[in-house]
Design a protein around this motif. Sequence first.
Motif, PDB file in Angstrom:
ATOM      1  N   ALA A  22      81.021  48.130  50.907  1.00  0.00           N
ATOM      2  CA  ALA A  22      81.460  47.032  50.042  1.00  0.00           C
ATOM      3  C   ALA A  22      81.499  47.467  48.581  1.00  0.00           C
ATOM      4  O   ALA A  22      82.459  47.178  47.850  1.00  0.00           O
ATOM      5  CB  ALA A  22      80.526  45.831  50.217  1.00  0.00           C
ATOM      6  N   LEU A  23      80.467  48.167  48.139  1.00  0.00           N
ATOM      7  CA  LEU A  23      80.388  48.613  46.746  1.00  0.00           C
ATOM      8  C   LEU A  23      81.536  49.561  46.406  1.00  0.00           C
ATOM      9  O   LEU A  23      82.204  49.403  45.367  1.00  0.00           O
ATOM     10  CB  LEU A  23      79.045  49.303  46.501  1.00  0.00           C
ATOM     11  N   TRP A  24      81.793  50.524  47.259  1.00  0.00           N
ATOM     12  CA  TRP A  24      82.851  51.492  46.973  1.00  0.00           C
ATOM     13  C   TRP A  24      84.244  50.895  47.109  1.00  0.00           C
ATOM     14  O   TRP A  24      85.172  51.301  46.391  1.00  0.00           O
ATOM     15  CB  TRP A  24      82.689  52.728  47.854  1.00  0.00           C
ATOM     16  N   LEU A  25      84.401  49.918  48.007  1.00  0.00           N
ATOM     17  CA  LEU A  25      85.693  49.221  48.074  1.00  0.00           C
ATOM     18  C   LEU A  25      85.969  48.490  46.766  1.00  0.00           C
ATOM     19  O   LEU A  25      87.058  48.588  46.196  1.00  0.00           O
ATOM     20  CB  LEU A  25      85.705  48.240  49.246  1.00  0.00           C
ATOM     21  N   ALA A  26      84.958  47.748  46.306  1.00  0.00           N
ATOM     22  CA  ALA A  26      85.133  46.978  45.071  1.00  0.00           C
ATOM     23  C   ALA A  26      85.410  47.893  43.884  1.00  0.00           C
ATOM     24  O   ALA A  26      86.262  47.597  43.039  1.00  0.00           O
ATOM     25  CB  ALA A  26      83.897  46.121  44.812  1.00  0.00           C
ATOM     26  N   ARG A  27      84.709  49.000  43.822  1.00  0.00           N
ATOM     27  CA  ARG A  27      84.895  49.923  42.708  1.00  0.00           C
ATOM     28  C   ARG A  27      86.189  50.726  42.830  1.00  0.00           C
ATOM     29  O   ARG A  27      86.596  51.398  41.887  1.00  0.00           O
ATOM     30  CB  ARG A  27      83.694  50.859  42.613  1.00  0.00           C
ATOM     31  N   SER A  28      86.827  50.646  44.002  1.00  0.00           N
ATOM     32  CA  SER A  28      88.099  51.346  44.216  1.00  0.00           C
ATOM     33  C   SER A  28      89.294  50.421  44.063  1.00  0.00           C
ATOM     34  O   SER A  28      90.426  50.795  44.400  1.00  0.00           O
ATOM     35  CB  SER A  28      88.114  51.986  45.616  1.00  0.00           C
ATOM     36  N   GLY A  29      89.051  49.193  43.570  1.00  0.00           N
ATOM     37  CA  GLY A  29      90.153  48.294  43.285  1.00  0.00           C
ATOM     38  C   GLY A  29      90.423  47.217  44.310  1.00  0.00           C
ATOM     39  O   GLY A  29      91.382  46.449  44.164  1.00  0.00           O
ATOM     40  N   TYR A  30      89.603  47.098  45.329  1.00  0.00           N
ATOM     41  CA  TYR A  30      89.785  46.053  46.346  1.00  0.00           C
ATOM     42  C   TYR A  30      89.032  44.801  45.874  1.00  0.00           C
ATOM     43  O   TYR A  30      87.811  44.821  45.684  1.00  0.00           O
ATOM     44  CB  TYR A  30      89.260  46.530  47.700  1.00  0.00           C
ATOM     45  N   ASN A  31      89.764  43.719  45.678  1.00  0.00           N
ATOM     46  CA  ASN A  31      89.166  42.538  45.043  1.00  0.00           C
ATOM     47  C   ASN A  31      88.964  41.358  45.986  1.00  0.00           C
ATOM     48  O   ASN A  31      88.697  40.244  45.531  1.00  0.00           O
ATOM     49  CB  ASN A  31      90.011  42.090  43.843  1.00  0.00           C
ATOM     50  N   ASP A  32      89.103  41.585  47.304  1.00  0.00           N
ATOM     51  CA  ASP A  32      88.867  40.498  48.249  1.00  0.00           C
ATOM     52  C   ASP A  32      88.011  41.024  49.401  1.00  0.00           C
ATOM     53  O   ASP A  32      88.462  41.178  50.541  1.00  0.00           O
ATOM     54  CB  ASP A  32      90.194  39.947  48.775  1.00  0.00           C
ATOM     55  N   VAL A  33      86.769  41.311  49.083  1.00  0.00           N
ATOM     56  CA  VAL A  33      85.821  41.873  50.050  1.00  0.00           C
ATOM     57  C   VAL A  33      84.685  40.879  50.250  1.00  0.00           C
ATOM     58  O   VAL A  33      84.054  40.441  49.287  1.00  0.00           O
ATOM     59  CB  VAL A  33      85.248  43.223  49.557  1.00  0.00           C
ATOM     60  N   THR A  34      84.412  40.526  51.504  1.00  0.00           N
ATOM     61  CA  THR A  34      83.332  39.597  51.826  1.00  0.00           C
ATOM     62  C   THR A  34      82.403  40.225  52.854  1.00  0.00           C
ATOM     63  O   THR A  34      82.857  40.767  53.869  1.00  0.00           O
ATOM     64  CB  THR A  34      83.871  38.277  52.400  1.00  0.00           C
ATOM     65  N   VAL A  35      81.111  40.150  52.580  1.00  0.00           N
ATOM     66  CA  VAL A  35      80.085  40.675  53.484  1.00  0.00           C
ATOM     67  C   VAL A  35      79.413  39.508  54.204  1.00  0.00           C
ATOM     68  O   VAL A  35      78.977  38.544  53.569  1.00  0.00           O
ATOM     69  CB  VAL A  35      79.030  41.492  52.718  1.00  0.00           C
TER      70      VAL A  35
END
Length: 476
Positions: A22-35
């Motif tokens: 989740a952290l690396w997705l968000a920091r890679s520009g993915y803005n719709d991530v839900t855990v």
Amino acid sequence: MTIQPASKIFIVGSGVFGISTALWLARSGYNDVTVFDMQDTKGSGYNPDAGIDSASADINKIIRFSYGEEIEYQRLAFEAAKIWEEWNIELQESRTEDLPEVLRTGSRKLWWNCGYLRMSDGAEYDAFELKTLENMKKEGIRESQFMVDNEIDIQRAEQSGWGQKLDPCNRKSKFGVHKAVLDSSGGFVVAYKSCAWAQHLATKAGVKFLLHPSKGKVVHIQATEDGKPVLEMADGTTHHGDYVVVAGGGWTPSLVPEADGLLETTAGSVSSIRLPDDRPDLWERFSPEKFPVVSWNMKTKGIYAFPITEQGVLKIGYRKTKYTNYQDIDGRRISVPKTAHVTDDKEANIPLEALEAAKDIISSNMPELTELGISSTKLCWYTDSIDNSFVVDFVPGKPRVAICSGGSGHGFKFLPILGREVVKILEGNGKQTVYGSMWQWRDSNNKIRNGLEEGEQGPRVLGKQRMANETNWSFT
């Protein structure tokens, strides 16, 4: 078909594999991530004392770089170590009011470089140890390793301040022989606080969380006609997304039927001793400043111990036998966790053979602790793969469902960096990387498949074990 920055991505599980992804997705520009998680890891700060049951929610985990011939894991571990150092600095420089509650008290230190002493039980070094040293030399980092019977290494250790940790259990004087290697670059991390920190960073980066025993508990993963995942929750609600990454630790095989034969849920055993407040001698003796992480023949005995925590708890782990717990799940007989708090069928004890192994190691190597007795025990549920290497790939036949699991008892150290490689795989670039190749979906024709060949008829089934209880905690 691979993820895009605008993709709606679900992650099942907020442990090491899930939170790093989740952290690396968000920091890679993915803005719709839900855990999603059925445990409130955020409100509890992952603290096992708050009733959180998962391998990630632990008091501490080993940071080691010894991997024998698996030099790729060695290299990734050293990369992760650099970020652990950065996280220590970041946390120490953070304002108290900006931190989660669990990080506001106690030491602001996640990573403790106290050293890791890999001890042999015999008079010779095994092949794994020798191969590790050979690879360390190839990588130009042999100087961080001290062989306790090598006069040059002993002198280097004394000069660099590591001398007192070469034989902290006095094995040379007790047994006449002491074969071990002290890795001065190793140590441990405070596990629950590390997860809380990573979750804090992920939240700041825009990751959303749904953590609830029914609303956050995924019971099935279905798909629409175009293959998009639909999460069915324990409360009857559904969530529609573009992709889902299943990183549920010991619960992963029950959610991904295709993983049968590739992954198996198993339990290591943990025993703890709490030092009394009126024994400053023991607090000093087993402090990180004086005592390293130690292990005894991890390939055969599978026993390891840590320095004490801030609360004065010394943890001993047993991983020689990895126990299974088979139950009916949607018409399948598979191994699933049986924990002290979360599961319907609960277990707070460990097998007697695991407790006796821990007591034996304490009696022979740390006899001053025997008068205290064991303070607590727990089963720590992992997910093993057929070859102890991680599994990060899209599920065959389900191009929008990925799996991120198979930690096999050595995944925690990669928390700061694992998600970097996961993102590459999700974006379709993984096969071009060494880790994407190592972690791809696979099978094995070998007769020995890390215990997965045993099934429910095997000897490791928890129901076949004689379980220990508090009456066994005494050393008398």
